[in-house]
Scaffold this active site. Sequence first.
Site, short mmCIF file in Angstrom:
data_model
loop_
_atom_site.label_atom_id
_atom_site.label_comp_id
_atom_site.label_asym_id
_atom_site.label_seq_id
_atom_site.Cartn_x
_atom_site.Cartn_y
_atom_site.Cartn_z
N PRO A 1 -13.59 2.88 -65.88
CA PRO A 1 -13.69 3.21 -67.30
C PRO A 1 -15.03 3.79 -67.72
O PRO A 1 -16.08 3.37 -67.25
CB PRO A 1 -13.44 1.86 -68.00
CG PRO A 1 -13.67 0.82 -66.99
CD PRO A 1 -13.37 1.44 -65.66
N ASN A 2 -14.92 4.76 -68.59
CA ASN A 2 -16.03 5.43 -69.26
C ASN A 2 -16.83 6.37 -68.36
O ASN A 2 -17.71 7.08 -68.85
CB ASN A 2 -16.96 4.42 -69.95
CG ASN A 2 -16.21 3.57 -70.94
OD1 ASN A 2 -15.51 4.11 -71.79
ND2 ASN A 2 -16.31 2.27 -70.84
N ARG B 1 -22.74 10.37 -71.97
CA ARG B 1 -22.89 8.94 -72.33
C ARG B 1 -24.22 8.42 -71.82
O ARG B 1 -24.52 8.48 -70.63
CB ARG B 1 -21.75 8.15 -71.68
CG ARG B 1 -21.90 6.65 -71.82
CD ARG B 1 -20.87 5.93 -70.97
NE ARG B 1 -21.10 4.50 -71.05
CZ ARG B 1 -20.84 3.65 -70.08
NH1 ARG B 1 -20.34 4.08 -68.94
NH2 ARG B 1 -21.06 2.37 -70.24
N TYR C 1 -27.42 7.10 -67.22
CA TYR C 1 -26.47 7.75 -66.32
C TYR C 1 -26.79 9.21 -66.00
O TYR C 1 -26.10 9.82 -65.19
CB TYR C 1 -25.06 7.65 -66.92
CG TYR C 1 -24.62 6.22 -67.09
CD1 TYR C 1 -24.26 5.45 -66.01
CD2 TYR C 1 -24.58 5.63 -68.36
CE1 TYR C 1 -23.86 4.13 -66.16
CE2 TYR C 1 -24.19 4.32 -68.52
CZ TYR C 1 -23.83 3.57 -67.42
OH TYR C 1 -23.44 2.27 -67.58
N ASN D 1 -16.34 2.89 -57.89
CA ASN D 1 -17.17 2.46 -59.00
C ASN D 1 -16.20 2.00 -60.08
O ASN D 1 -15.71 2.80 -60.87
CB ASN D 1 -18.07 3.58 -59.51
CG ASN D 1 -19.02 3.11 -60.60
OD1 ASN D 1 -18.80 2.06 -61.20
ND2 ASN D 1 -20.04 3.90 -60.87
N ALA E 1 -17.15 -1.36 -65.62
CA ALA E 1 -17.09 -2.69 -66.24
C ALA E 1 -16.03 -3.59 -65.63
O ALA E 1 -16.17 -4.82 -65.65
CB ALA E 1 -16.85 -2.54 -67.74
N GLU F 1 -18.51 -0.33 -52.69
CA GLU F 1 -18.67 -0.44 -54.14
C GLU F 1 -19.98 0.24 -54.52
O GLU F 1 -21.01 0.00 -53.89
CB GLU F 1 -18.71 -1.91 -54.54
CG GLU F 1 -18.93 -2.15 -56.01
CD GLU F 1 -19.05 -3.63 -56.35
OE1 GLU F 1 -19.78 -3.93 -57.32
OE2 GLU F 1 -18.43 -4.48 -55.67
N HIS G 1 -22.59 1.62 -57.90
CA HIS G 1 -22.94 1.62 -59.33
C HIS G 1 -24.12 2.55 -59.52
O HIS G 1 -25.06 2.55 -58.72
CB HIS G 1 -23.28 0.21 -59.82
CG HIS G 1 -22.12 -0.71 -59.72
ND1 HIS G 1 -21.09 -0.69 -60.64
CD2 HIS G 1 -21.79 -1.64 -58.81
CE1 HIS G 1 -20.18 -1.58 -60.28
NE2 HIS G 1 -20.58 -2.17 -59.17
N ARG H 1 -29.55 -5.38 -65.74
CA ARG H 1 -28.84 -5.30 -67.02
C ARG H 1 -28.37 -6.69 -67.45
O ARG H 1 -28.87 -7.70 -66.95
CB ARG H 1 -27.70 -4.30 -66.89
CG ARG H 1 -28.26 -2.89 -66.55
CD ARG H 1 -27.20 -1.85 -66.42
NE ARG H 1 -26.54 -1.63 -67.71
CZ ARG H 1 -25.45 -0.90 -67.84
NH1 ARG H 1 -24.88 -0.35 -66.78
NH2 ARG H 1 -24.89 -0.73 -69.03
#
Length: 140
Positions: free
Chosen positions: A10-11, A18, A23, A72, A75, A96, A98, A105
């Site tokens: 998502p996103n 964004r 990012y 990735n 969330a 995985e 990110h 964070r």
Amino acid sequence: MKKLIIINGPNLNLLGVREPEIYGNLSFTEFLDEISSKFKDVTIDYFQSNIEGELINKLHEVGFSYDGIILNAAAYTHTSVGIGDAVSGIKTPVVEVHISNTFSREDFRHQSYIAPHTKGVIVGFGLQSYELAIQSFIPS
């Protein structure tokens, strides 16, 4: 020739617009063009969805026929037992990734339901995290 797929959650369709301070300014399509030209001996497919079930369906679809998956889950990494179970249930190795350093964070981002079922985890190197993941599937 190795056949890999990048699956983004998502996103991540908003990359380039964004939160560029986290990012970056590059869209994922632009980045995909760059890495495809850099890794000419690797077929790199791409899938992105904001919907958890679609990500699970894609993992099931490619999880027995590809040489590697770069995931990735964004969330969903921190919330989806279902995606973790999907990764556990397939044969294709998963890395995985990110873009941001999830450990710098919010506390909830320190937990991954996917990591225990993966070949490895790469966090915090921006879009280069994907390149490092690709390299992990290429014999040296």
